[in-house]
Design a protein around this motif. Structure first.
Motif, PDB file in Angstrom:
ATOM      1  N   SER A 180       0.847  -1.185   0.000  1.00 48.51           N
ATOM      2  CA  SER A 180       0.000   0.000   0.000  1.00 48.51           C
ATOM      3  C   SER A 180       0.887   1.240   0.000  1.00 48.51           C
ATOM      4  O   SER A 180       1.990   1.233   0.551  1.00 48.51           O
ATOM      5  CB  SER A 180      -0.899   0.006   1.237  1.00 48.51           C
ATOM      6  N   THR A 181       0.411   2.299  -0.624  1.00 43.54           N
ATOM      7  CA  THR A 181       1.165   3.555  -0.643  1.00 43.54           C
ATOM      8  C   THR A 181       0.516   4.612   0.241  1.00 43.54           C
ATOM      9  O   THR A 181       0.984   5.748   0.305  1.00 43.54           O
ATOM     10  CB  THR A 181       1.263   4.097  -2.083  1.00 43.54           C
ATOM     11  N   SER A 182      -0.552   4.244   0.918  1.00 38.69           N
ATOM     12  CA  SER A 182      -1.271   5.182   1.773  1.00 38.69           C
ATOM     13  C   SER A 182      -0.397   5.655   2.927  1.00 38.69           C
ATOM     14  O   SER A 182       0.395   4.890   3.485  1.00 38.69           O
ATOM     15  CB  SER A 182      -2.536   4.519   2.325  1.00 38.69           C
ATOM     16  N   GLY A 183      -0.577   6.912   3.295  1.00 40.85           N
ATOM     17  CA  GLY A 183       0.147   7.445   4.442  1.00 40.85           C
ATOM     18  C   GLY A 183      -0.298   6.828   5.752  1.00 40.85           C
ATOM     19  O   GLY A 183       0.406   6.921   6.764  1.00 40.85           O
ATOM     20  N   LEU A 184      -1.474   6.188   5.760  1.00 42.19           N
ATOM     21  CA  LEU A 184      -1.979   5.525   6.960  1.00 42.19           C
ATOM     22  C   LEU A 184      -1.357   4.148   7.153  1.00 42.19           C
ATOM     23  O   LEU A 184      -1.501   3.545   8.214  1.00 42.19           O
ATOM     24  CB  LEU A 184      -3.507   5.388   6.884  1.00 42.19           C
ATOM     25  N   SER A 185      -0.688   3.643   6.129  1.00 43.35           N
ATOM     26  CA  SER A 185      -0.073   2.318   6.205  1.00 43.35           C
ATOM     27  C   SER A 185       1.390   2.461   6.601  1.00 43.35           C
ATOM     28  O   SER A 185       2.219   2.904   5.805  1.00 43.35           O
ATOM     29  CB  SER A 185      -0.185   1.605   4.853  1.00 43.35           C
TER      30      SER A 185
END
Length: 274
Positions: A243-248
């Protein structure tokens, strides 16, 4: 004959002088009551274990949000066309992405950074350049769920699973060479749709998947006529990336780059071979 030994009597004070004391020495208190002995280190340890520690505060998790909550936001337009080398599959558009109308638009998202560091693009592109991916790099983009939300927790599990056959139909229609799954949870949803359960730790792995997991190869019923392309096409290869999400934050940036790099190398090679 020996005379019997004479039995000696000992006074109380004499016995007291011969008595040896052992144990803990205490100091009498003025009141005459012996003070309580200080606890030994072991007693302290047991006392600390018995006393409950203060509970840690937990961040409240997001809850399901119906589509009406973000009805004012438009779904992100798919960037798909025939003859692409690869198509990226995200989870669903975030609020920032849906507002801007461009993929992976949140500043904390590392998608465009990872595309550059892995060699998928020759520079770090801006989200506004997502529409140019097919022309410049023979790459496209779509999502497993089309509607926007603040985060994945606001989606129902059922609608995520329901997005799998829709995704398969898109891949079948445009027939890219490969599909890059942008996040473990997306691949878990695809796996669950196909197998009725999520993959175990032994079954999951990042990177290239076996050919039997190819996407877009629809299960044709007997007697259905298909054209030559459909009959010969084995489906799009699947590469599972992070995942590239900042939450990951389960993986460090260097670990994510290491997982993405083999896919970037392959795409570069395919561009040369074309």
């Amino acid at each position: 004959e020996e005379e019997p030994a004479t039995q000696q009597t000992t006074s109380f004070n004499g016995k007291l002088r011969h008595f040896t004391y052992t144990g803990i020495t205490t100091t009498a208190s003025p009141s005459g009551v012996a003070p309580t002995p200080k606890p030994t280190p072991k007693r302290k340890q047991l006392a600390e274990q018995a006393s409950p520690s203060p509970a840690k505060k937990r961040r409240p998790s997001s809850k399901y949000a119906p589509p009406s909550k973000y009805a004012h936001l438009s779904p992100l337009t798919d960037i798909l066309e025939p003859n692409l080398i690869c198509v990226f599959v995200g989870f669903n558009p975030g609020v920032r992405t849906a507002t801007s109308g461009h993929a992976y638009a949140h500043p904390s998202n590392s998608f465009w950074k990872l595309l550059h560091s892995s060699g998928l693009t020759d520079r770090r592109c801006r989200p506004e350049e997502d529409v140019d991916l097919p022309r410049l790099y023979a790459m496209g983009n779509t999502n497993i769920v089309s509607r926007p939300s603040k985060d994945v927790a606001e989606l129902a599990k059922q609608e995520v699973i329901a997005g799998v056959p829709i995704l398969d139909n898109k891949i079948h229609k445009f027939k890219p060479e490969a599909v890059c799954i942008v996040g473990k949870s997306i691949w878990e949803a695809i796996w669950q749709y196909r197998n009725g359960k999520k993959p175990t730790k032994a079954e999951f792995s990042y990177g290239w998947q076996e050919e039997r997991h190819n996407m877009g190869k629809l299960p044709w019923d007997e007697g259905v006529e298909v054209d030559g392309d459909d009959e010969d096409w084995v489906g799009a290869r699947v590469f599972v990336a992070t995942s590239t999400s900042g939450l990951s934050a389960s993986l460090k940036p260097a670990e994510k780059e290491a997982i993405w790099k083999p896919f970037g190398d392959w795409v570069q090679q395919r561009r040369v071979e074309r």
